[in-house]
Design a protein around this motif. Structure first.
Motif, mmCIF file in Angstrom:
data_model
loop_
_atom_site.group_PDB
_atom_site.id
_atom_site.type_symbol
_atom_site.label_atom_id
_atom_site.label_comp_id
_atom_site.label_asym_id
_atom_site.label_seq_id
_atom_site.Cartn_x
_atom_site.Cartn_y
_atom_site.Cartn_z
ATOM 1 N N GLN A 249 2.490 -5.242 6.017
ATOM 2 C CA GLN A 249 1.945 -3.892 5.975
ATOM 3 C C GLN A 249 2.504 -3.096 7.143
ATOM 4 O O GLN A 249 2.916 -3.680 8.161
ATOM 5 N N PRO B 37 0.068 3.234 9.943
ATOM 6 C CA PRO B 37 -0.142 4.475 9.190
ATOM 7 C C PRO B 37 0.804 5.617 9.550
ATOM 8 O O PRO B 37 0.971 6.561 8.771
ATOM 9 N N GLN C 233 1.309 7.924 4.511
ATOM 10 C CA GLN C 233 0.386 7.252 3.605
ATOM 11 C C GLN C 233 1.058 6.773 2.318
ATOM 12 O O GLN C 233 0.880 5.632 1.884
ATOM 13 N N ASP C 234 1.857 7.621 1.699
ATOM 14 C CA ASP C 234 2.491 7.249 0.434
ATOM 15 C C ASP C 234 3.449 6.073 0.620
ATOM 16 O O ASP C 234 3.444 5.114 -0.163
ATOM 17 N N TYR C 235 4.258 6.185 1.659
ATOM 18 C CA TYR C 235 5.255 5.134 1.893
ATOM 19 C C TYR C 235 4.581 3.797 2.219
ATOM 20 O O TYR C 235 4.958 2.755 1.685
ATOM 21 N N THR C 236 3.583 3.819 3.104
ATOM 22 C CA THR C 236 2.922 2.569 3.498
ATOM 23 C C THR C 236 2.182 1.926 2.316
ATOM 24 O O THR C 236 2.154 0.700 2.189
ATOM 25 N N THR C 237 1.618 2.751 1.449
ATOM 26 C CA THR C 237 0.916 2.213 0.278
ATOM 27 C C THR C 237 1.895 1.557 -0.689
ATOM 28 O O THR C 237 1.661 0.449 -1.185
ATOM 29 N N GLN C 238 2.990 2.249 -0.958
ATOM 30 C CA GLN C 238 4.006 1.698 -1.858
ATOM 31 C C GLN C 238 4.663 0.453 -1.261
ATOM 32 O O GLN C 238 4.969 -0.504 -1.977
ATOM 33 N N ARG D 119 3.308 -1.744 0.839
ATOM 34 C CA ARG D 119 2.374 -2.864 0.741
ATOM 35 C C ARG D 119 2.373 -3.455 -0.666
ATOM 36 O O ARG D 119 2.264 -4.676 -0.851
ATOM 37 N N ALA D 120 2.520 -2.580 -1.660
ATOM 38 C CA ALA D 120 2.467 -3.021 -3.052
ATOM 39 C C ALA D 120 3.696 -3.839 -3.465
ATOM 40 O O ALA D 120 3.626 -4.617 -4.427
ATOM 41 N N ASP E 192 3.308 -7.117 -6.018
ATOM 42 C CA ASP E 192 3.974 -6.993 -7.320
ATOM 43 C C ASP E 192 4.993 -8.109 -7.526
ATOM 44 O O ASP E 192 5.058 -8.716 -8.608
#
Length: 251
Positions: A176, A179, A183-188, A190-191, A195
């Motif tokens: 991870q 921040p 936000q968008d980049y860190t969320t994607q 992490r996914a 995945d």
């Protein structure tokens, strides 16, 4: 007088033949004893060979399996006085204490990106690997590498392992980002890891720096790399998943 000479001659002849007979008996006795001795030795040799384990079998029974950690500076133990204090070394100590027959190989390279890992994976796979722990991607995130590129590189590494050695168990370590990367980049980002683990049906460590990332006292002055104490916690996080993989290997 003639009778005496005849008697004396007869006695001499008999005495001479007796000496030859005694010599013959002696040699016969020696021959028999030697033959028995050789026969006993032959039987002992046969028994010894039957009771001695086959060298190949012994080698196979004692040869250890391999766990290879393929990662970046976190795996390499950047900033530590002794790289054995990095989590792979701690895992090895754990394995040894449990009497498990595994050898840990630390293949971490400081500064490594997913692209760098992809470029060296074929060379790494020139050895037998039973469990492959993939810990890459953090440097991609810190450099803002496109999400799709990082995921493609990690998938290429997983594909290379599966193609070269289908029996190798793969463990993917998730990462991870702080921040401040957006936000968008860190969320994607992490996914990516969740995945990949689901798509490839492989063991998954959700966040390798769980309970360490962002904790000042467990990180070095750069605030990124764990201290020796931090690595102990990382090792426990990895072991929670790795232990189950080792159990599945026994079945």
């Amino acid at each position: 007088m003639p009778n005496f000479k005849i008697t004396q001659t007869l006695l001499n002849t008999i005495g001479s033949k007796s000496k030859y007979l005694l010599k013959f008996c002696y040699f016969l006795l020696v021959f028999i004893l030697l033959s028995c001795g050789n026969d006993t030795k032959s039987k002992s040799a046969i028994e010894a060979n039957e009771n001695t384990p086959n060298e190949t079998e012994t080698s196979e029974n004692t040869s250890s399996k391999t766990i290879l950690f393929f990662g970046d500076s976190i795996t390499a133990g950047y900033g530590l006085d002794d790289t054995n204090d990095a989590f792979p070394g701690i895992i090895q100590s754990k394995i040894d204490s449990l009497g498990l027959n595994y050898e840990v190989i630390n293949s971490g390279v400081s500064g490594e990106t997913s692209a760098g890992g992809k470029s060296r994976i074929n060379w790494i796979l020139n050895q037998n690997i039973d469990i492959f722990v993939l810990e890459l991607g953090a440097n991609d995130g810190l450099r803002g590498v496109p999400i799709s590129e990082t995921k493609a590189n990690l998938q290429a590494i997983i594909d290379a392992v599966k193609t070269k050695s289908p029996e190798t168990k793969i463990v993917l370590a998730g990462m991870q980002l702080p921040p401040n990367m957006g936000q968008d980049y860190t969320t994607q980002f992490r996914a990516i890891f969740a995945d990949l683990a689901a798509e490839n049906n492989i063991a998954f460590i959700p966040f390798i720096l769980k309970d360490v990332g962002g904790v000042k006292k467990l990180n070095q002055n750069d605030g990124i790399h764990p201290t020796a104490e931090g690595h102990k916690i990382v090792a426990e996080t990895v072991w929670e998943v790795l232990e189950h993989v080792l159990d599945s290997e026994k079945r």
